[in-house]
Design a protein around this motif. Structure first.
Motif, PDB file in Angstrom:
ATOM      1  N   GLY A 107       0.833  -1.198   0.000  1.00  0.00           N
ATOM      2  CA  GLY A 107       0.000   0.000   0.000  1.00  0.00           C
ATOM      3  C   GLY A 107       0.869   1.250   0.000  1.00  0.00           C
ATOM      4  O   GLY A 107       2.103   1.166   0.045  1.00  0.00           O
ATOM      5  N   ASP A 108       0.214   2.395  -0.041  1.00  0.00           N
ATOM      6  CA  ASP A 108       0.909   3.684  -0.109  1.00  0.00           C
ATOM      7  C   ASP A 108       0.721   4.459   1.200  1.00  0.00           C
ATOM      8  O   ASP A 108      -0.301   4.298   1.877  1.00  0.00           O
ATOM      9  CB  ASP A 108       0.333   4.532  -1.248  1.00  0.00           C
ATOM     10  CG  ASP A 108       0.444   3.849  -2.607  1.00  0.00           C
ATOM     11  OD1 ASP A 108       1.378   3.044  -2.794  1.00  0.00           O
ATOM     12  OD2 ASP A 108      -0.406   4.130  -3.473  1.00  0.00           O
ATOM     13  N   GLY A 109       1.656   5.348   1.491  1.00  0.00           N
ATOM     14  CA  GLY A 109       1.498   6.204   2.665  1.00  0.00           C
ATOM     15  C   GLY A 109       2.826   6.714   3.186  1.00  0.00           C
ATOM     16  O   GLY A 109       3.886   6.428   2.627  1.00  0.00           O
ATOM     17  N   ALA A 110       2.754   7.483   4.268  1.00  0.00           N
ATOM     18  CA  ALA A 110       3.966   8.045   4.875  1.00  0.00           C
ATOM     19  C   ALA A 110       3.799   8.149   6.384  1.00  0.00           C
ATOM     20  O   ALA A 110       2.699   8.373   6.882  1.00  0.00           O
ATOM     21  CB  ALA A 110       4.259   9.429   4.286  1.00  0.00           C
ATOM     22  N   GLY A 111       4.907   7.974   7.079  1.00  0.00           N
ATOM     23  CA  GLY A 111       4.931   8.155   8.533  1.00  0.00           C
ATOM     24  C   GLY A 111       6.181   8.949   8.875  1.00  0.00           C
ATOM     25  O   GLY A 111       7.202   8.828   8.188  1.00  0.00           O
ATOM     26  N   ALA A 112       6.092   9.782   9.905  1.00  0.00           N
ATOM     27  CA  ALA A 112       7.238  10.645  10.222  1.00  0.00           C
ATOM     28  C   ALA A 112       7.433  10.773  11.723  1.00  0.00           C
ATOM     29  O   ALA A 112       6.474  10.667  12.506  1.00  0.00           O
ATOM     30  CB  ALA A 112       7.025  12.034   9.618  1.00  0.00           C
ATOM     31  N   VAL A 113       8.680  10.994  12.114  1.00  0.00           N
ATOM     32  CA  VAL A 113       8.999  11.322  13.505  1.00  0.00           C
ATOM     33  C   VAL A 113       9.931  12.529  13.507  1.00  0.00           C
ATOM     34  O   VAL A 113      10.621  12.794  12.521  1.00  0.00           O
ATOM     35  CB  VAL A 113       9.682  10.146  14.269  1.00  0.00           C
ATOM     36  CG1 VAL A 113       8.771   8.935  14.358  1.00  0.00           C
ATOM     37  CG2 VAL A 113      11.015   9.772  13.634  1.00  0.00           C
ATOM     38  N   VAL A 114       9.930  13.233  14.631  1.00  0.00           N
ATOM     39  CA  VAL A 114      10.938  14.257  14.867  1.00  0.00           C
ATOM     40  C   VAL A 114      11.841  13.734  15.978  1.00  0.00           C
ATOM     41  O   VAL A 114      11.355  13.271  17.022  1.00  0.00           O
ATOM     42  CB  VAL A 114      10.308  15.606  15.281  1.00  0.00           C
ATOM     43  CG1 VAL A 114      11.395  16.633  15.599  1.00  0.00           C
ATOM     44  CG2 VAL A 114       9.405  16.123  14.172  1.00  0.00           C
ATOM     45  N   VAL A 115      13.147  13.758  15.722  1.00  0.00           N
ATOM     46  CA  VAL A 115      14.138  13.309  16.705  1.00  0.00           C
ATOM     47  C   VAL A 115      14.902  14.531  17.199  1.00  0.00           C
ATOM     48  O   VAL A 115      15.306  15.385  16.398  1.00  0.00           O
ATOM     49  CB  VAL A 115      15.112  12.288  16.067  1.00  0.00           C
ATOM     50  CG1 VAL A 115      16.223  11.906  17.052  1.00  0.00           C
ATOM     51  CG2 VAL A 115      14.361  11.041  15.616  1.00  0.00           C
ATOM     52  N   GLY A 116      15.063  14.616  18.510  1.00  0.00           N
ATOM     53  CA  GLY A 116      15.783  15.755  19.084  1.00  0.00           C
ATOM     54  C   GLY A 116      16.643  15.324  20.259  1.00  0.00           C
ATOM     55  O   GLY A 116      16.634  14.146  20.649  1.00  0.00           O
TER      56      GLY A 116
END
Ligand code: UT7
Length: 323
Positions: A175-184
């Protein structure tokens, strides 16, 4: 004292951090939900077979306006808002993807531009379905070293661009899609040491053909994945200094629900450990599957074991503290 020639002139000395952590997680799911009957019609299959062999009930297919950059930017933008970080304070944008076929050579600079992350370094990272944990280890190293302060890390796939919808071995799976995180930065290590590797001698079991279409020897990949995950996961837990009973969640790459079940059983996970099953309504979204599965369990906090595996063959695992 010896003085490094690299310190002689202008660039300010960078100070690293004791650790890094995931500040936020977000997902973008394409608008169009596609049920099993629709994909089965083209491959002489059935809803029953697909559910039984991989647990999938539906997946999302991207519309023409939902290209890789749009989807990756939407997920990243949501993650930045969740972390309360201004895009101008982002030092690096990393995009893990295996399905980029656009005219630009890499996706990440386009995503950085669309986000307004004008001061950020930007690069794609190719480790197929292991791409997210690979990129997370990279983000952690960048923050620890002081090379970056805030990193936006996106797993994004438009698998429908690289799949033959008449291929019985793959058409129903991806399938299609996107996931994101912010790392700090963090005073403690909330992203534990990665355990990773690759076996290029077996790359032919998951490869692109001459037309750029993904071909998979499914049963071979299935056997390989289920054979490596227990040891890989065990070593990642050791590296984090915890045991399986300390976990709040197990979030493997959403390749096949049966692979997840076999792995969860091999690890002896107790009933208190939340096991990601995002594949049921999302399909296998390659490098996007782990962050999308993380975003699908917003109420779960504490240590989570991430395990990525796929084409390459590549694999990686680490324990993270869920934000
Ligand atoms: O994300 C990257 C990593 N990828 C993975 O980890 C995926 C790993 N592989 C898999 O998840 C599984 O191999 C699949 C879900 C892709 C396929 O399931 P399988 O249980 O391995 O199926 P199979 O290819 O061994 O086929 C079993 C039977 C065969 O029939 P016979 O010989 O038993 O009579 C196939 O002909 O099912 C038949 N078959 C199908 N039937 C209906 C194969 N594909 C289909 C289909 N619909 N799409």
């Amino acid at each position: 004292m010896l003085r490094s020639p690299f310190m002689a002139n202008s660039s300010p000395q960078r100070t690293g951090h004791p650790g890094s952590r995931i500040l936020s997680v977000a997902s973008y799911r394409p608008r169009t939900e596609v049920g099993n009957e629709t994909v089965a019609a083209l491959i002489d299959s059935s809803d029953e077979w697909i559910r039984r062999r991989c647990g999938i009930e539906s997946r999302r297919h991207a519309a023409p306006d939902e290209d890789l950059v749009t989807m990756a930017t939407a997920a990243a933008s949501k993650a930045l808002a969740g972390a309360g970080i201004d895009p101008r304070d982002v030092s690096a944008v990393l995009v893990a993807t295996m399905s980029h076929r656009g005219r630009a050579t890499t996706v990440a600079p386009l995503v950085a531009d669309a986000l307004g992350a004008t001061g950020a370094a930007a690069m794609d990272l190719g480790a197929a379905c292991a791409g997210f944990p690979y990129a997370l280890a990279t983000a952690d190293a960048l923050v620890r070293s002081g090379a970056a302060e805030y990193v936006v890390l996106v797993g994004a796939e438009r698998m429908t661009d690289v799949i033959d919808d008449r291929d019985r071995g793959t058409a129903f799976l991806f399938g299609d899609g996107a996931g994101a995180v912010v790392v700090g930065p963090s005073q403690t290590s909330e992203i534990s040491p990665v355990v990773w590797g690759a076996d290029g001698s077996r790359s032919e079991v998951l490869r692109y053909d001459e037309e750029g279409i993904l071909r998979m020897a499914g049963p071979e990949v299935f056997r390989w994945a289920t054979s490596i995950i227990p040891d890989l996961a065990g070593r990642a837990l050791d590296a984090a200094g915890i045991s399986a009973s300390d976990l709040a969640a197990f979030i493997p790459h959403q390749a096949n629900l049966r692979i997840t079940s076999v792995a969860a059983k091999a690890l002896g996970l107790g009933p208190h450990v939340r096991v990601a099953t995002d594949i049921i309504t999302n399909g296998n979204t390659g490098a996007a599957s782990i962050p999308q599965a993380m975003a699908a369990m917003p109420d779960t906090t504490g240590p989570a074991l991430l395990v990525g595996f796929g084409a390459g063959l590549s694999y990686a695992a680490q324990v993270v503290t869920l934000p």
